[in-house]
Design a protein around this motif. Structure first.
Motif, PDB file in Angstrom:
ATOM      1  N   ASP A 164      -7.912 -11.823 -15.716  1.00 24.22           N
ATOM      2  CA  ASP A 164      -8.262 -11.320 -17.046  1.00 24.22           C
ATOM      3  C   ASP A 164      -9.589 -11.869 -17.532  1.00 24.22           C
ATOM      4  OD1 ASP A 164      -5.563  -9.954 -18.240  1.00 24.22           O
ATOM      5  OD2 ASP A 164      -5.094 -11.609 -16.889  1.00 24.22           O
ATOM      6  N   ARG A 198       1.552 -12.918 -11.337  1.00 23.88           N
ATOM      7  CA  ARG A 198       1.688 -11.526 -11.760  1.00 23.88           C
ATOM      8  C   ARG A 198       3.013 -10.920 -11.285  1.00 23.88           C
ATOM      9  NH1 ARG A 198      -3.719 -10.060 -12.709  1.00 23.88           N
ATOM     10  NH2 ARG A 198      -4.136 -11.044 -14.726  1.00 23.88           N
ATOM     11  N   GLU A 199       3.515 -11.406 -10.179  1.00 25.68           N
ATOM     12  CA  GLU A 199       4.821 -10.942  -9.698  1.00 25.68           C
ATOM     13  C   GLU A 199       5.924 -11.385 -10.654  1.00 25.68           C
ATOM     14  OE1 GLU A 199       7.744 -12.384  -6.145  1.00 25.68           O
ATOM     15  OE2 GLU A 199       5.698 -11.854  -5.531  1.00 25.68           O
ATOM     16  N   ARG A 256      -8.646  -4.691 -16.807  1.00 27.69           N
ATOM     17  CA  ARG A 256      -7.489  -5.410 -17.349  1.00 27.69           C
ATOM     18  C   ARG A 256      -7.319  -5.118 -18.837  1.00 27.69           C
ATOM     19  NH1 ARG A 256      -3.415  -6.907 -14.730  1.00 27.69           N
ATOM     20  NH2 ARG A 256      -2.967  -8.378 -16.412  1.00 27.69           N
ATOM     21  N   LYS A 292      -1.268 -14.041  -7.493  1.00 23.28           N
ATOM     22  CA  LYS A 292      -0.390 -12.890  -7.256  1.00 23.28           C
ATOM     23  C   LYS A 292       1.058 -13.229  -7.597  1.00 23.28           C
ATOM     24  CE  LYS A 292      -3.053 -10.124  -4.027  1.00 23.28           C
ATOM     25  NZ  LYS A 292      -3.036  -9.356  -2.764  1.00 23.28           N
ATOM     26  N   GLU A 322      -8.058  -9.909  -9.562  1.00 23.43           N
ATOM     27  CA  GLU A 322      -7.977  -9.151 -10.821  1.00 23.43           C
ATOM     28  C   GLU A 322      -7.576 -10.046 -12.003  1.00 23.43           C
ATOM     29  OE1 GLU A 322      -6.898  -4.664  -9.402  1.00 23.43           O
ATOM     30  OE2 GLU A 322      -5.210  -6.040  -9.653  1.00 23.43           O
ATOM     31  N   ARG A 326       5.460 -12.209 -13.872  1.00 22.87           N
ATOM     32  CA  ARG A 326       5.245 -11.527 -15.145  1.00 22.87           C
ATOM     33  C   ARG A 326       3.942 -10.727 -15.063  1.00 22.87           C
ATOM     34  NH1 ARG A 326       6.401 -13.667 -21.261  1.00 22.87           N
ATOM     35  NH2 ARG A 326       5.375 -11.928 -22.345  1.00 22.87           N
ATOM     36  N   PRO A 327       4.013  -9.406 -14.972  1.00 20.47           N
ATOM     37  CA  PRO A 327       2.823  -8.577 -14.764  1.00 20.47           C
ATOM     38  C   PRO A 327       1.742  -8.751 -15.829  1.00 20.47           C
ATOM     39  CG  PRO A 327       4.789  -7.304 -14.311  1.00 20.47           C
ATOM     40  CD  PRO A 327       5.252  -8.604 -14.898  1.00 20.47           C
ATOM     41  N   ASP A 328       2.122  -9.066 -17.072  1.00 21.86           N
ATOM     42  CA  ASP A 328       1.112  -9.202 -18.121  1.00 21.86           C
ATOM     43  C   ASP A 328       0.626 -10.641 -18.300  1.00 21.86           C
ATOM     44  OD1 ASP A 328       3.337 -10.317 -19.281  1.00 21.86           O
ATOM     45  OD2 ASP A 328       3.158  -9.243 -21.188  1.00 21.86           O
TER      46      ASP A 328
END
Length: 440
Positions: free
Chosen positions: A324, A287-288, A369, A284, A322, A290-292
């Motif tokens: 990829d 993703r915080e 994703r 998490k 979640e 860098r979301p991608d």
């Protein structure tokens, strides 16, 4: 008709992981330096050399089958000698293997380059160390940089430390020089590999050594080269490394961090040192930042003592994290590991069922994703030349060989392997994408 054998020619076959592939290129470099020609095929080569993998039972069996096939060629007079090197010898020993496969002429451990030269009849003495040589049929635009050997971790299921020994990091200056050499021979993408990249430099007493290596590589290499990190132990990945990768000039926002499991109880049995919460927080946080961020992991099902509730915890983690990409495999009891002797071994039938269910759950997550990229433009590195208007490539989200691919429809006939293009995603599946080149 039988092909005539060409003297002083060696066919090199590399089995197993990308780290083994790096060793095979080094072996080829030494042999070329000793005056041997590297043959494109086994048939007609004086010597057939196999660089083996001894990681798990299925790999060992595959290796043995390959060696026996070559033994058949030798008996038919299509090659003169067979040399077997690498992890298989490290694990089982030359004496034991020679008893079972007497057709092999020599057995040599990993990294024993003098031993390999002696085995093929070349003088081990040399003025300098030859560089790596690209093996025939290998792509020149893709290369692997092995930054360390061995491992100091003691996961209860893993045989690697006993095969490859303790951690040994390659000096930074040597890695930069090697990377420059890979680029000079045509590499557009360099994947950094090691048993655990986060441990790099620990044996040399260097703090943040991996970050320093990335800094040096980005300073030294051209701006059109991709750098990808593979095999990072989650416990060694902190915020500082996440931020460094996310903001890289050449480093792709892609991390391969094997978790193996998510149940605290199973993780403890595995001697992994992580927990459900620590792993979830790590992904998490990525993703915080860098979301991608493209996040990949590996999971194991059927570890000894894995109960139904443990498996359900793992599935819950995959839905919540979640990720990829997820690679998964069933536990294999390897002789010499604590896990092989643990009680409550899971049946093969249960392993197979759980593996199928896990992949089904992850396919749903992966498709979600993938769908985030519909209609978006991405950079694609071309892996295959166009054929009937179709070409294949990868973006920052797809590591070679283990992830999906991107099919470029209506590809230009002059598109080159190793070229980077801009493309727009038009369709997706659980693993692959379809895209069209954006022509400016």
């Amino acid at each position: 008709m039988r092909q005539a054998i060409k003297e002083k020619s060696v066919y090199c076959l590399s089995l197993g992981c990308a780290k083994n592939g790096v060793d095979s290129e080094r072996i080829a470099g030494f042999l070329r330096g000793a005056g041997y020609e590297i043959a494109a095929e086994a048939d007609g080569a004086e010597i057939c050399l196999v660089n083996t993998c001894g990681f798990i039972r299925s790999a060992v069996e595959e290796n043995i089958d390959v060696i026996l096939d070559l033994a058949g060629m030798k008996a038919a007079g299509r090659t003169k000698r067979i040399a077997v090197v690498g992890c298989l010898i490290n694990r089982y020993g030359a004496e034991e293997l020679a008893k079972n496969i007497p057709e092999v002429d020599c057995w040599v451990k990993s990294e024993d380059y003098d031993g390999i030269l002696s085995a093929v009849g070349a003088a081990p003495e040399r003025a300098d160390t030859p560089g790596r040589m690209l093996l025939p049929a290998s792509p020149s635009h893709l290369a692997y940089l092995k930054i360390s050997e061995g491992c100091d971790k003691r996961c209860s299921y893993c045989i690697i430390p006993s095969i490859r020994g303790s951690l040994r990091s390659v000096p930074l200056v040597d890695l930069v020089s090697e990377a420059e050499g890979l680029v000079s021979r045509g590499a557009s993408e360099i994947c950094l590999v090691g048993q655990d990249l986060t441990a790099y430099g620990a044996d040399l007493g260097i703090n943040d050594a991996l970050i320093k290596l990335l800094d040096a590589l980005e300073t030294s290499l051209p701006s059109d080269v991709w750098l990808r990190l593979l095999y990072l132990q989650p416990s060694g990945v902190g915020v500082k490394l996440l931020e460094r990768v996310a903001s890289g000039r050449l480093v792709l926002p892609y991390l391969d961090m094997p978790i193996q499991h998510a149940s605290d109880r199973v993780l403890s049995l595995m001697n992994r040192g992580e927990t459900y919460e620590s792993l979830l927080e790590l992904f998490k946080k990525a993703r915080e930042i860098r979301p991608d961020f493209a996040l990949r992991t590996t999971c194991m099902v059927g570890f000894p003592g894995e109960k139904r509730e443990d498996f359900e915890i793992l599935l819950r983690f995959l839905r919540e994290a979640e990720l990829d990409r997820v690679g998964a495999f069933a536990f294999s009891p390897e002789d010499g590991t604590p896990a092989a002797k643990m009680p409550d071994q899971v049946t093969e039938r249960t392993k197979k069922s759980r593996l199928g269910r896990l992949m089904s759950v992850q396919e749903e997550v992966s498709l979600a994703r993938q769908s985030l990229y519909l209609g978006r433009e991405i950079d694609v590195l071309i892996d295959s030349a166009p054929l009937e208007g179709l070409a294949e490539g990868r973006s920052f989200r797809e590591a070679p060989e283990v992830d999906g691919l991107i099919e470029i429809q209506g590809a230009r006939s002059d598109l080159r392997v190793g070229e980077r293009i801009r493309a727009i995603v038009t369709d997706v599946t659980e693993h692959d994408m379809i895209a069209a080149e954006v022509l400016r």
